[in-house]
Write an enzyme that holds these catalytic residues in place. Structure first.
Site, short mmCIF file in Angstrom:
data_model
loop_
_atom_site.label_atom_id
_atom_site.label_comp_id
_atom_site.label_asym_id
_atom_site.label_seq_id
_atom_site.Cartn_x
_atom_site.Cartn_y
_atom_site.Cartn_z
N GLU A 97 0.28 -1.38 0.16
CA GLU A 97 0.24 -0.28 -0.05
C GLU A 97 1.19 1.38 -0.16
O GLU A 97 0.59 2.41 -1.14
CB GLU A 97 -0.88 0.22 1.41
CG GLU A 97 -2.23 -0.61 1.45
CD GLU A 97 -1.63 -2.44 2.02
OE1 GLU A 97 -0.59 -2.68 1.96
OE2 GLU A 97 -2.20 -3.01 2.69
N GLU A 140 -2.93 -6.35 17.68
CA GLU A 140 -1.57 -6.60 16.56
C GLU A 140 -0.69 -7.09 17.26
O GLU A 140 -0.47 -8.55 17.01
CB GLU A 140 -1.49 -5.83 15.86
CG GLU A 140 -0.34 -6.51 14.27
CD GLU A 140 0.02 -5.79 13.40
OE1 GLU A 140 -0.58 -5.37 12.25
OE2 GLU A 140 0.86 -4.50 14.02
N HIS A 166 -24.12 8.87 22.88
CA HIS A 166 -25.07 9.26 21.81
C HIS A 166 -25.47 8.21 20.85
O HIS A 166 -26.34 8.49 20.33
CB HIS A 166 -25.38 10.33 21.45
CG HIS A 166 -25.11 11.59 22.89
ND1 HIS A 166 -26.70 12.19 23.06
CD2 HIS A 166 -24.46 12.31 23.03
CE1 HIS A 166 -26.37 12.77 23.68
NE2 HIS A 166 -25.29 13.33 23.70
O1 F6P Z 1 -0.23 -4.48 9.07
C1 F6P Z 1 1.26 -5.06 9.25
C2 F6P Z 1 1.88 -4.35 9.25
O2 F6P Z 1 3.01 -5.07 9.41
C3 F6P Z 1 2.35 -3.52 10.62
O3 F6P Z 1 2.79 -4.39 11.48
C4 F6P Z 1 3.54 -1.93 10.36
O4 F6P Z 1 3.08 -0.98 11.23
C5 F6P Z 1 2.36 -2.43 9.19
O5 F6P Z 1 2.07 -3.22 8.80
C6 F6P Z 1 3.51 -1.44 7.98
O6 F6P Z 1 4.38 -2.22 8.16
P1 F6P Z 1 5.81 -0.66 7.44
O7 F6P Z 1 5.86 0.01 8.46
O8 F6P Z 1 6.63 -1.96 7.00
O9 F6P Z 1 5.60 -0.39 5.88
#
Ligand code: F6P
Length: 552
Positions: free
Chosen positions: A214, A354, A385
């Protein structure tokens, strides 16, 4: 992977005692418990008070909880964490986030190597960078001052900075606005970019691994956006990175002096006080960021040095264990009476769920008892509320943390005299809810107020819902740091009792792998991927059919 043998907490003598105590407590009410001396359940630490007197427990229960902590090695676990032992056994890593809050003269080591020098060095570099952006010395490629900072990250690389930015609203530099992009949904970055101008925008790519899909997709989008508007040579002036993978940040094109490292012994959800807090430092300035670290450090020292019965995070953790394992509560509400702490529940969801959403112990053996509860919440008074009705009269028992500041944020007073009065109403609601949830209202009390007989059952408040009240003087960087550290350590105490590893998150990994296979399938229009289950193959086929239909 280091071999560690787990203790079975249910085989500890204190566990059996607590089971009996839970039986006894079934006939006890918080209302009656409050008639006795509850001072031993109130702890002051780091200028905050932690009031556990509305928990459904008495001194005998607390004694057995402390015994359980002793029998499961909580003290040894605390010492091991502070000593830099590789307590994250499945990843072979230490969990030394406490070193991030150190002060010159403190010593933190991993494998005998001092790590504090490196921590101090990065904080120093962050300060220089933050000062240069805030003063206008560091400018965009066209010579414009930086007015907008976009933190691109997800999970621990987003939730802490986003929460802290809102929480410390009163300390922000009015000339710098921070934005947070986390979701791979293009709506997130498109929305943020529509509110900023390339010439004045600095992107911070925050990712411990610098591989999270992402984040990297959003980072590439941002880089293309800058290059399209300002040209390829402008990337250096508009990007900084925060990562343990400094080489990958370098490969992305970020100039070395704008890359701020941290270490594998800082878990993502424990990373706000590392360089991941760069956006926070840019917003509130190095001095206030230092106060945030100092608040966390004050609780770290309290946690490390205080005996178990007087230790606020230990009691927080043990109350959580008591409510979860012995009073059978599966969810825990986080209720900050502070609009500025609106994102605290989301932050604590990652920190707690987590960390402690685990079903096997450190040695791989399955647990035979409940572990991490579900955390959720909303700021008061808004929550009152919406979902509070269920808390008061629903059939599920939910324990809550009510968090409040005794005084309003100083700078808000400049908007007029009503601020104090309004804050009075806010804190009155916080205390009222703590009372009604825990003490309730009996049938007799309702009837005595002249309520008609038919309505009496509807107006009875069962009470007996455990509440912890955490009070700070004011929401400041120091108190925020202290609050967060208290929760971090509470999570650790729970994990130590349950004998689970709170520092790994293997459950999250599989989803990432499966998603990446599905992305390939979408690109190749492959609907019969044998790696996928039948329902997913059918959904994928349906999705592609929808895409083939002409837009309406
Ligand atoms: O959601 C899983 C995870 O590994 C979290 O533990 C972590 O905070 C997040 O993804 C983001 O990971 P990174 O900082 O390596 O992008």
């Amino acid at each position: 992977m280091a071999e560690r043998v787990a203790i079975d907490p249910t085989a500890c003598p204190a566990w059996s005692t607590l089971r009996r105590e839970a039986h006894r407590m079934r006939d006890e009410s918080i209302r009656s418990l409050l008639r006795s001396d509850r001072e031993f359940l109130r702890i002051n630490a780091a200028e905050m008070s932690f009031d556990f007197s509305r928990q459904r427990l008495d001194s005998a229960v607390l004694e057995s909880l402390i015994a359980l902590a002793e029998q499961t090695g909580v003290r040894q676990a605390i010492d091991a964490m502070f000593a830099g032992t590789r307590v994250n056994s499945t990843e072979g890593r230490a969990a030394l986030h406490v070193a991030l809050r150190g002060r010159p003269g403190d010593s933190f080591t991993v494998d005998g190597d001092d790590v504090f020098g490196a921590v101090d060095n990065v904080v120093g570099r962050m300060e220089v960078f933050a000062d240069s952006v805030r003063s206008g010395a560091h400018r965009g490629a066209t010579g414009e001052r930086i007015t907008d900072v976009v933190n691109i990250g997800i999970g621990g690389s987003d939730l802490g900075p986003a929460m802290a930015y809102q929480a410390l609203r009163a300390y922000r530099d009015p000339n710098i606005t921070c934005h947070f992009v986390s979701n791979v949904d293009p709506a997130d970055i498109v929305d943020v970019l529509s509110h900023v101008t390339p010439e004045k925008t600095l992107f911070i790519i925050a990712s411990k691994t610098f591989t999270t899909a992402e984040t990297m997709i959003n980072a590439e989008y941002a880089r293309t956006w800058i290059v399209d508007h300002l040209g390829g040579s402008s990337v250096g002036a508009h990007f900084a990175a925060v990562s343990t993978a400094e080489q990958l940040a370098d490969d992305f094109g970020i100039e070395q002096q704008n890359v701020f490292g941290f270490w594998d012994w800082v878990g993502g959800r424990y990373s706000l006080t590392s360089a991941v807090g760069l956006s926070t430092m840019l917003a509130i300035g190095p001095l206030h960021f230092r106060e945030l670290l100092d608040g966390a450090r004050a609780i770290d020292i309290h946690f490390r040095d205080t005996t178990l019965p007087d230790n606020a995070p230990v009691l927080m953790g043990l109350c959580a264990v008591w409510n979860r394992n012995f009073l059978q509560m599966s969810t825990s509400a986080v209720l900050p009476y502070s609009r500025d702490l609106a994102q605290l529940p989301a932050y604590l969801q990652q920190l707690s769920m987590e960390s402690n959403g685990k079903s096997v112990r450190i040695d791989g053996s399955p647990v035979t008892y409940d572990t991490g509860a579900i955390y959720w919440g909303e700021p008061g008074t808004n929550g009152q509320h919406s979902f509070f009705q269920l808390l008061h009269q629903g059939t599920d028992d939910v324990c809550s943390d009510i968090i409040l500041a005794a005084r309003p944020t100083s700078s808000d007073r400049q908007f007029g005299g009503q601020i104090d009065d309004q804050h009075d109403v806010l804190v009155a609601h916080a205390l009222a809810q703590a009372s009604v949830l825990s003490v309730g209202l009996t049938r007799e009390e309702v009837a005595a107020a002249g309520v008609s007989e038919a309505l009496v059952p509807h107006k009875v408040m069962p009470g007996n819902r455990p509440v912890s009240v955490i009070m700070m003087d004011q929401l400041t960087p120091f108190s925020l740091g202290a609050l967060l550290a208290a929760y971090e350590h509470s999570v650790f105490v729970q994990a130590a009792v349950w004998q689970i590893n709170p520092f790994d998150q293997w459950g999250v990994e599989l989803g990432k792998k499966v998603a990446s296979g599905i992305v390939d399938d979408i690109h190749q229009r492959q609907v019969d991927d044998p790696e996928l289950d039948p329902a997913t193959r059918a959904s994928l086929a349906a999705l592609l059919v929808r895409r083939d239909q002409p837009r309406s």
